[in-house]
Each structure stands twice: as structure tokens, then as C-alpha cells.
Design a protein around this motif. Structure first.
Motif, mmCIF file in Angstrom:
data_model
loop_
_atom_site.group_PDB
_atom_site.id
_atom_site.type_symbol
_atom_site.label_atom_id
_atom_site.label_comp_id
_atom_site.label_asym_id
_atom_site.label_seq_id
_atom_site.Cartn_x
_atom_site.Cartn_y
_atom_site.Cartn_z
ATOM 1 N N VAL A 104 -9.786 -1.407 -0.100
ATOM 2 C CA VAL A 104 -8.790 -1.674 -1.122
ATOM 3 C C VAL A 104 -9.476 -1.770 -2.476
ATOM 4 O O VAL A 104 -9.045 -1.174 -3.454
ATOM 5 N N PHE A 105 -10.590 -2.499 -2.506
ATOM 6 C CA PHE A 105 -11.255 -2.685 -3.793
ATOM 7 C C PHE A 105 -11.997 -1.447 -4.255
ATOM 8 O O PHE A 105 -12.412 -1.354 -5.399
ATOM 9 N N THR A 106 -12.211 -0.480 -3.363
ATOM 10 C CA THR A 106 -12.782 0.783 -3.812
ATOM 11 C C THR A 106 -11.704 1.861 -3.892
ATOM 12 O O THR A 106 -12.005 3.045 -3.882
ATOM 13 N N TYR A 107 -10.449 1.437 -3.917
ATOM 14 C CA TYR A 107 -9.311 2.345 -4.110
ATOM 15 C C TYR A 107 -9.213 3.432 -3.047
ATOM 16 O O TYR A 107 -8.890 4.563 -3.327
ATOM 17 N N LYS A 156 -1.092 7.583 0.124
ATOM 18 C CA LYS A 156 -1.435 8.810 0.843
ATOM 19 C C LYS A 156 -2.527 8.563 1.877
ATOM 20 O O LYS A 156 -2.951 9.468 2.561
ATOM 21 N N ASN A 157 -3.010 7.356 1.934
ATOM 22 C CA ASN A 157 -4.093 7.081 2.876
ATOM 23 C C ASN A 157 -3.834 5.765 3.593
ATOM 24 O O ASN A 157 -4.476 4.748 3.347
ATOM 25 N N LEU A 158 -2.857 5.808 4.477
ATOM 26 C CA LEU A 158 -2.385 4.564 5.072
ATOM 27 C C LEU A 158 -2.929 4.302 6.472
ATOM 28 O O LEU A 158 -2.748 3.226 7.020
ATOM 29 N N ALA A 159 -3.598 5.315 7.055
ATOM 30 C CA ALA A 159 -3.951 5.188 8.474
ATOM 31 C C ALA A 159 -4.732 3.910 8.747
ATOM 32 O O ALA A 159 -4.414 3.145 9.657
ATOM 33 N N ALA A 160 -5.751 3.655 7.934
ATOM 34 C CA ALA A 160 -6.619 2.509 8.213
ATOM 35 C C ALA A 160 -5.841 1.203 8.165
ATOM 36 O O ALA A 160 -5.915 0.378 9.086
ATOM 37 N N ILE A 161 -5.074 1.012 7.112
ATOM 38 C CA ILE A 161 -4.358 -0.260 7.000
ATOM 39 C C ILE A 161 -3.273 -0.357 8.067
ATOM 40 O O ILE A 161 -2.966 -1.431 8.580
ATOM 41 N N ALA A 217 0.840 -1.197 0.000
ATOM 42 C CA ALA A 217 0.000 0.000 0.000
ATOM 43 C C ALA A 217 0.871 1.242 0.000
ATOM 44 O O ALA A 217 0.604 2.199 -0.725
ATOM 45 N N SER A 218 1.925 1.208 0.793
ATOM 46 C CA SER A 218 2.757 2.407 0.883
ATOM 47 C C SER A 218 3.512 2.637 -0.426
ATOM 48 O O SER A 218 3.951 3.744 -0.699
ATOM 49 N N LYS A 219 3.644 1.573 -1.227
ATOM 50 C CA LYS A 219 4.306 1.747 -2.528
ATOM 51 C C LYS A 219 3.286 1.864 -3.649
ATOM 52 O O LYS A 219 3.643 1.811 -4.827
ATOM 53 N N ASP A 220 2.017 1.955 -3.284
ATOM 54 C CA ASP A 220 0.947 2.058 -4.276
ATOM 55 C C ASP A 220 0.889 0.880 -5.227
ATOM 56 O O ASP A 220 0.463 1.002 -6.370
ATOM 57 N N ASN A 221 1.330 -0.256 -4.764
ATOM 58 C CA ASN A 221 1.295 -1.445 -5.607
ATOM 59 C C ASN A 221 0.000 -2.211 -5.330
ATOM 60 O O ASN A 221 -0.067 -3.107 -4.496
ATOM 61 N N LEU A 222 -1.043 -1.827 -6.038
ATOM 62 C CA LEU A 222 -2.371 -2.297 -5.674
ATOM 63 C C LEU A 222 -2.569 -3.790 -5.889
ATOM 64 O O LEU A 222 -3.274 -4.444 -5.130
ATOM 65 N N LEU A 223 -1.917 -4.346 -6.893
ATOM 66 C CA LEU A 223 -2.103 -5.767 -7.162
ATOM 67 C C LEU A 223 -1.568 -6.591 -6.001
ATOM 68 O O LEU A 223 -2.263 -7.446 -5.431
ATOM 69 N N SER A 224 -0.324 -6.342 -5.624
ATOM 70 C CA SER A 224 0.225 -7.149 -4.526
ATOM 71 C C SER A 224 -0.478 -6.822 -3.209
ATOM 72 O O SER A 224 -0.602 -7.672 -2.333
ATOM 73 N N LEU A 225 -0.993 -5.612 -3.099
ATOM 74 C CA LEU A 225 -1.785 -5.284 -1.912
ATOM 75 C C LEU A 225 -3.000 -6.215 -1.805
ATOM 76 O O LEU A 225 -3.265 -6.805 -0.762
#
Ligand code: HEM
Ligand code: CU
Lengths: 634, 207
Positions: free
Chosen positions: B169-172, B177-182, B92-100
Motif C-alpha cells: 500500500v505504501f509503495t502504491y 487495478k491490482n486487487l488480487a493481493a488484498i 482499494a477498489s475505489k482507489d481511495n488510498l487514504l482510507s485504505l
């Protein structure tokens, strides 16, 4: 007492009134909230505080009414109960009160007062109401969890209330619910369904209390306004903060204890049960330890008494300083002693268990630790008295209740020292002496703190004033009343009369205090009636009270800089900055006898001390920073 | 969300404003801080159980038995799930959505596997005659059931958080820039892994 209503006109701290009035009706309407979101499932800390307060007061009424009933039994054991049959129904058997119901009422009275009134009603109300307003925050860290906290409390209340009306009656084993009595439905009627409801209700109550506490802590630590350092926080905030810390460390332990009890009751485990015979038949349960429950219970139970008391002490600090028009004496000593009390409260629990067969050496250690609590307690008592000393005292009802608290705290604390000695406690344990001790130091003192809080912050909560005459009548009747009720109990206890007995008159030998018991009951009924005066005053004043001014007590803390009926977000425009501690009362050189926390030192050069003049440069910087970027962190 | 904050305080309520306007004094995110406090209180729950365990054991009449062997495997599984959870956070912090997405799903699967194995552990206990309640039970055995069950109860909460994250995650809504929740979810997940390891070692040492 005209001093209280000095009008806004005399305020030279005009900026205390807030900014941004010109934005008034820009775009209000289309954001109007539904009634449900605004008053029922509200996330605003002020509304939630009022919900806690009103629920708590209703519980207090019910808890008090129960005590009236069992005082009737104790004071007039030969009374004919028929006239109460319409209310109590089958609990009246042959014109007499059913002994099982007597025990149920004592248990419910204790549970209601300790948890629902003095924990939820007191902490829930004032922590919620004052923390954001006094530290300068828009709201709690999480409004949602805060709302959940109230609704969990509500569900827990509903369950406890229902348990009063079921056929086998509510839990009856005392508010401490010791097993095996509470664990075995065969043991007494109240240990059946009533106990199940009690445990369920308390589990939910614990969740509510934890949700509240984590919010209070997080708000105090993270959301203070610019300039609000820890040593500039009002003592109320310190007290609420430490109460919440105690809460999150001790309530989970009660949860664990209750869970094991639930398993013993319903799943056949034997955590607390061993070698029990009922009607000659041995039970299956082997290997448990009832003393284990007591350890777990009192690990919460003792800190709990401070959860109940500390908020009251915090409120008192604030009211006494304001109404003596003097800085609180020993501000840091007050903080220090509260921290010490909070710490010690975790390592003294076994003083409730001196007679459980505990190793006498261990008993001595707990005795020693227990007696140490007298030191910080005395520090607080002296600081209150020295604050009052030669103060310019204004006797508002809130002030009277605060002074009353100090008196009760001392007289109840002294008997604590007696009880804390393990050798003396062998005689006094589980007698009316203990009842007298904790009703003075915990019950009455905390109740007085709560009343002080209500009278003092009523104008902030409802924008109106409570009637003072009724307040005085309420105070004097209550003050005289609690002493008349609880003082004689010391004697009854010293002569060895045990608590939680239905009647002492079956044997003539034990009749000797019957007249005293009747006296106590009459005093109790009068004291209770005077609370109805308060109830009337409270609800009447919400709608019809005199309108309040913005800062009716000429107080320094931040809540009085918010608008009279503050909306969501508390301040219109920017949150005020804080430049000083909250106790600058009667500062030499200043024209007025108070300087609110948001008044910078450059406006008060005539009263500044040297080191305060040095602060000015820094304060200017802070203000510039705040103006440049009102949103930024500091 | 509104950006025009100061002008709007006349309105009765606007949730977005409140979070924006709060001027934190510490730099810690208040919601993350809330999670730490929740962790503190749940530590107290387990501290109460384990000290009750020790007190009760000290009084004698204590059954000794071997812990279910499957607990060794489940311990490995929960550690693995912590690794994948951390991988998710890192992605998530690297914006790599697939591996996320993969990492989150893996975490959920491993978490379920762990829960399944714990329940198998109870079965193994029953097989060797260690019961939760009833005539033949002993607190020594009952405590193992309680500790594991309460731990699973906490895990259920963590699953709740995981589902929320999954949805976001699935709703992007989860990205660099939005890491608090995870981050909150990760913290809690690691805590539960560590808590299980502690409980397991505690039981091994004190049974
Ligand atoms: C100098 C301070 C204090 C000391 C040394 C002290 C000591 C004790 C002791 C030894 C007992 C056990 C008596 C027995 O059951 O035999 C006791 C009971 C109790 N104390 Fe205190 N106490 C002190 C202050 C307080 C305060 C400040 C509170 C509450 C705010 C409080 C609330 C209670 C309660 C509620 C009980 C009775 C619980 C029950 O058995 O139902 N005490 N105290
Ligand atoms: Cu105590």
C-alpha cells in the motif's frame, strides 16, 4: 523391441515438434541464470521434480538398507554382528544387535518408505513433472510455493536423517507412533530426543506436502490449455489431482494429532495419557485417551495408503494404454472408481482399530464400508487387464513394471478383503499377515508404479534413454523377489506370529518358521541388490544414456510435444491446443497407431467417427481464437 | 515485465512470462484459488481438534468450567477487524488510498488487540484453576488453550500477509487495478474471524 525407437521421421504430425525455431538465439545470454537459481532454488517444476526424485531415491536406498539389517536379525538370529560394528557402532552390544535399535530400524524403515519415498518421492516427482506438461501449462500455479515445498521436504529429511545418528537413537514406537509408548521418554530410548525429531520432521513434512498439493490442485483446475477438458485429461492427471485432494484433507489431521502429542510430551497435558504407572510410580497425567490418537492417526493413515497408491495407478494407466497401443478400457469408469476410492478412503479408518475394544456394531459398519472398496478396486484391475487383452503389447521395462503392479495390486488386495472382516482380523491383526498384505498392495505396488514412471518418463526428464537390458534384469529380479519375500509372510502371520518382534527363537515352540525366515531374508537381500542395478542404470544413463527422440514411445499426451530438453516454460512458442482425449491408439482408419492430443479432427477425417466430424467446425473456431490471441483465457 | 512473450521461450527463465502466459481455463485467479485451498486444509486442522474434543468428552472424566468472559469482548473485536479489513478492500477498489491506509492500520491494531485479549483469556483461565498442563489439568481445559493457540498461530500468518499488503500500500502497488493481493488477504482474514466465532460457539455449546 525396435518399435520404440521409431524416429521423428515417421511422424506425420509435424506440428508436434513445436514452433518458433527461428527465434533461437535472439537474446539469450544476458538472461542466463545463476547456477543456484537454476538448479538449487529453482522454481521450474521440472527441476523440482528431479530434486524430489533424486532425494526420494536416496531415501529408498537408506530405507532399503535398514530393512536389510533387520532382515538379517530375523533370518539369522544367532548371527555374529561384529563385522557391522564399524557401521553401527554402539548399537552392537556383545556381538548382538541391540533390541532397541531393531525397533528403531523398523520404525524408520516404515516412516521413510511411506512418507519420504512413496509420498514425497512418488507424488512429488510425478505430480510436479507431469501436471504442467500434460495439461499444457507453462509451470505450476505458484512456482515459489512449489520451491518451498521441496525445501521443506529437504529440511524435514535432514531432521529425520539426523535422528538416526543421535545417541538415544531415532523414534522406535513404529511408524504409527502410538502413545503412550511414543509419549513417554521413560518408556524406551527412542521416545526421547528421537521422537521429538520425528515429530518436528513430520510437521515440516506435512507443510511441504500441503504446499505441493494445493499447487497441484490449483494447476489442474486453473491452468489447463485450450481444449483440455476434464474428460480429456490423461488418467495420470486425474490420479495426481485426487491424490492431492486426499492430501489436503487428511494431512492436516495428522498435524493436529502430532501437535497434541507434542503437548503431551513436553507440556504436561493429558490428551492421550491416563493412569500410567512407571516402575510402580503413578504419573500425573489423568483423563487422556490413547485410542483418540489412533482415531486421529488412522484418519490420515488410511487415506495415506491411497495417497501412496493412486499416483502409481495413474502412471500404470498411462503406460499400459500406450504400450498396449490400445485406448484405455473404461476411461470414465477409471475416473469414477478413483473418485469412489478417494471418497471411501475417508470413512474406513477404523478397520485398523478392530481390536481396540471398539463397539462390535460400529466395527461391522466399518467392515461393510471397507469391503465396498473392493468394488472400485476390482473395476480398476479389470480395466487394466481388458486394456492389455489382445493389445499390441510392447514389453518395455516400464510396461513390465506396470503389469507387475497390476499383479501385486490383485494379490495384495485379496488379502485386504480377508483383513477387512472384523472377525478374521482378531486373529490376523498385528501379525505378519498384515505385513504381507500391505507390502504387496502398497509397498511393492507403489514402488513398481514409481519404477514404471521413471523408466517411462526418463527420456522426457533427462533427454536420454535408460538401458533396457539392465531394466529387464532389474524387473525380473524385483518381481520374483517381492513375491518370494512377501508371500511366505502370509503363512507366518496366519500361524499368529506378531510383527515388530526382535526374535522368535527364545522359546523352541516358536522356532518353527526359522528356516522360512532365513529364506525370506536371503530373498530380500537379492531383491535389494537388484535395486543397485537400477541405481547404476539411472545415474549412468543421465550422463551416458542413448539420446532420446522427442516421442520415443509414440505416445499421445502433450508432454511429448514439448522439445526434448524443454526449457523453462515447456513449449517454444504457443502452448498446443488439445482436440481429443489422450487414448487414440490404433484408431481404425488412421495410418499410424497413435494420434497425439494436439492433432485436430480435420486432419484425421479418414478415422473420425460421426460425432467427431461435427466437432471440426468448433475446433476451427478454437484454433482461430488461439491464433488471434495466444494469451487469452478459454 | 515483458510484453513480448512468445519470442522469449528460449530463455531459461523469466518469472513474469510464466504468469502471463498461463491460459486459465476457469476464470479464477490461481493464487486466489491457492488461498481457498489453504483455507480448506486449515479447516481440517480445526475439524480434527473439535472432533477429538467431542470424542474425548464422550469418554467422561471431563471438567466443566465457565469460559473466560473476555472471549465475548474479543469476539466483538475480531468481527470489527473484519469490518475494517473489508473497508480496506473497498477503499482499494475505489482507489481511495487514504482510507485504505487507515483501514489497514486499524485492522492490524484490532488484530493485535484480539491476540492480547486471547492471552488475557488464558490468564483468566489460570485464575479459576483451569490449567494447560501439569498435575491439575484436564483435557477439557487443555483443549481450550490448544484451540485458541492454534487460532493465534493462524493469525500470525495473516499478520504476515497484512504486513506485505501494508508494504505494498505504501509503495502504491495496491489499487483498483491490482486487487488480487488484498483480496487474498481479506479472504483469509474473514476466514479467521469466522473460525474464531465457530470455535467460541462450539466451546459454549459443548463445554
Ligand atoms: C480391498 C482393499 C483393501 C482392504 C479391504 C484392506 C483392508 C485392510 C485392513 C482391514 C487392514 C488392517 C489390518 C490389521 O492391522 O489388522 C489393512 C492394513 C493395511 N493396509 Fe489394507 N486393505 C485394502 C487395500 C489396501 C491398499 C490398496 C493399500 C495401500 C495402497 C493398503 C495398505 C495397508 C496398510 C499400509 C496397512 C497396515 C498399516 C499398519 O498397520 O502398519 N491396503 N488393510
Ligand atoms: Cu486402511
Amino acid at each position: 523391441m525396435a518399435t520404440q525407437d521409431v524416429h521423428a521421421a515417421t511422424l506425420d504430425h509435424a506440428h508436434a515438434a513445436g514452433h518458433g525455431h527461428d527465434h533461437h538465439d535472439d537474446h539469450d545470454e544476458h538472461h542466463e541464470q545463476s547456477f543456484i537459481r537454476k538448479y538449487v532454488f529453482s522454481e521450474d517444476h521440472k527441476i523440482i521434480a528431479k530434486q524430489f526424485l533424486i532425494t526420494g531415491l536416496l531415501w529408498a536406498l537408506l530405507g532399503g538398507a535398514l530393512s536389510m539389517l533387520f532382515r538379517l536379525q530375523l533370518g539369522f538370529p544367532n548371527m555374529d554382528w561384529t563385522w557391522l560394528k564399524p557401521v553401527l557402532g554402539n548399537w552392537i552390544v556383545d556381538n548382538k544387535l541391540d533390541p532397541n535399535f531393531y525397533l528403531a530400524m523398523v520404525t524408520m524403515h516404515g516412516t521413510i518408505m511411506v512418507f519420504f519415498v512413496l509420498t514425497a518421492g512418488l507424488s512429488g516427482t510425478f505430480s510436479n513433472f507431469l501436471i504442467p506438461l500434460q495439461v499444457g501449462a507453462r509451470d505450476m500455479a505458484s512456482g515459489f510455493l512449489n520451491m518451498l515445498s521441496y525445501w521443506f521436504f529437504f529440511i524435514s529429511s535432514a531432521l529425520m536423517l539426523i535422528s538416526l545418528f543421535i545417541e538415544t537413537g531415532p523414534a522406535s514406537g513404529g511408524w504409527v507412533i502410538y502413545p503412550p509408548l511414543s509419549a513417554l521418554p521413560q518408556a524406551m530410548p527412542g521416545s526421547g530426543m528421537g521422537m521429538t525429531l520425528w515429530l518436528t520432521s513430520m510437521a515440516i513434512f506435512i507443510a511441504s506436502s500441503l504446499l505441493g498439493s494445493i499447487n497441484y490442485i490449483s494447476t489442474v483446475i486453473n491452468l489447463r490449455t485450450r481444449g483440455m477438458t476434464f474428460t480429456r485429461m490423461p488418467l495420470t492427471i486425474w490420479a495426481f489431482f485426487l491424490t492431492a485432494v486426499i492430501g489436503i484433507l487428511s494431512f492436516p489431521v495428522l498435524f493436529s494429532a502430532a501437535l497434541l502429542l507434542i503437548f503431551d510430551r513436553s507440556f504436561g497435558t493429558s490428551f492421550y495419557l491416563s493412569e500410567i504407572y512407571i516402575n510402580g510410580q503413578p504419573l500425573d497425567n489423568m483423563g487422556g485417551s490413547p485410542i483418540l490418537f489412533q482415531h486421529l492417526f488412522w484418519f490420515l493413515g488410511h487415506p495415506e495408503v491411497y495417497i501412496v497408491l493412486l499416483p502409481a495407478l495413474g502412471i500404470t494407466s498411462e503406460v499400459i494404454a500406450t504400450m498396449s497401443r490400445k485406448p484405455i478400457f473404461g476411461y470414465r469408469a477409471m475416473i469414477g472408481s478413483m473418485i469412489v476410492i478417494a471418497f471411501l478412503s475417508f470413512i474406513v479408518w477404523a478397520h485398523h482399530m478392530f481390536v481396540t475394544g471398539m463397539n462390535p456394531f460400529l466395527g461391522t459398519i466399518f467392515m461393510f464400508l471397507t469391503l465396498i472398496i473392493a468394488v472400485p478396486s476390482a473395476v480398476k484391475a479389470f480395466n487394466y487387464i481388458t486394456t492389455l487383452w489382445r493389445g499390441n503389447i510392447i514389453f518395455t521395462p516400464a510396461m513390465l513394471f506396470s503389469i507387475g503392479l497390476v499383479s501385486l495390486f490383485i494379490s495384495g488386495g485379496l488379502t485386504g478383503i480377508a483383513l477387512g472382516n472384523s472377525a478374521i482380523d482378531i486373529q490376523l491383526h498385528d501379525t505378519y499377515f498384515v505385513v504381507a498384505h500391505f507390502h504387496l498392495v502398497m509397498g511393492s505396488a507403489s514402488f513398481f508404479g514409481m519404477m514404471a514412471g521413471v523408466y517411462h518418463w526418463f527420456p522426457k526428464m533427462f533427454g536420454r534413454m535408460m538401458n533396457e537390458k539392465l531394466g529387464y534384469i532389474h524387473f525380473w529380479m524385483t518381481f520374483a523377489g517381492v513375491y518370494l519375500v512377501f508371500f511366505p509372510m502370509h503363512y507366518i502371520g496366519i500361524s499368529g506370529f506378531p510383527r515388530r518382534y526382535y526374535s522368535f527363537t527364545s522359546y523352541d515352540t516358536f522356532n518353527m518358521y526359522q528356516d522360512l525366515n532365513s529364506f525370506i531374508s536371503v530373498a530380500a537381500i537379492i531383491t535389494f541388490s537388484s535395486q543397485l542395478i537400477f541405481g547404476f542404470n539411472f545415474f549412468y544413463s543421465i550422463f551416458r544414456g542413448r539420446r532420446a527422440t522427442q516421442n520415443p514411445w509414440l505416445s499421445n499426451s502433450l508432454e511429448w510435444t514439448a522439445p526434448i530438453n524443454a526449457g523453462h516454460g515447456n513449449w517454444v512458442g504457443a502452448i498446443p491446443n488439445v482436440y481429443r482425449w489422450p487414448y487414440d491408439y490404433s484408431k481404425p482408419g488412421h495410418a499410424l497407431d497413435y494420434i497425439p492430443q494436439n492433432v485436430p479432427h480435420w486432419e484425421t477425417v479418414e478415422s473420425n467417427l460421426d460425432h467427431e466430424n461435427d466437432l471440426i467446425a468448433f475446433e476451427r473456431e478454437m484454433e482461430a481464437e488461439a491464433l488471434a490471441d495466444p494469451q487469452s483465457a478459454h | 515485465m515483458k510484453s513480448d512473450t512468445t519470442a522469449n521461450y528460449q530463455q531459461p527463465y523469466d518469472g513474469a512470462l510464466v504468469t502471463e502466459e498461463a491460459a486459465p481455463v476457469l476464470s479464477m485467479h490461481p493464487k486466489k484459488f491457492l488461498m481457498w485451498l489453504i483455507i480448506v486444509s486449515s479447516i481440517m486442522v480445526f475439524a480434527a481438534f473439535t472432533s477429538a474434543y467431542l470424542v474425548r468428552r464422550g469418554e467422561g472424566n471431563w471438567l466443566t468450567f465457565e469460559l473466560p468472559p473476555i472471549f465475548y469482548i474479543s469476539s466483538v473485536v475480531i468481527v470489527l477487524s473484519s469490518v475494517t479489513m473489508h473497508w480496506a478492500y473497498y477503499s482499494a477498489s475505489k482507489d481511495n488510498l487514504l482510507s485504505l491506509k487507515i483501514a489497514i492500520l486499524l485492522t492490524a491494531v484490532l488484530g493485535l488487540l484480539f491476540t492480547y485479549m486471547q492471552v488475557q483469556g488464558w490468564q483468566q483461565l489460570v485464575d479459576v484453576g483451569v490449567y494447560f498442563g501439569g498435575k491439575d489439568s484436564n483435557p477439557a481445559g487443555s483443549f481450550v488453550y490448544v484451540l485458541t493457540a492454534v487460532h493465534i498461530g493462524h493469525l500470525a500468518l495473516a499478520f504476515g500477509l497484512l504486513v506485505i499488503i501494508l508494504y505494498r500500500v505504501f509503495t502504491y502497488q495496491v489499487h483498483a487495478k491490482n486487487l488480487a493481493a488484498i483480496e487474498i488477504c481479506t479472504t483469509f482474514w474473514h476466514f479467521l474471524g469466522a473460525m474464531w466465532l465457530y470455535l467460541f460457539v462450539f466451546l459454549l455449546v459443548n463445554h
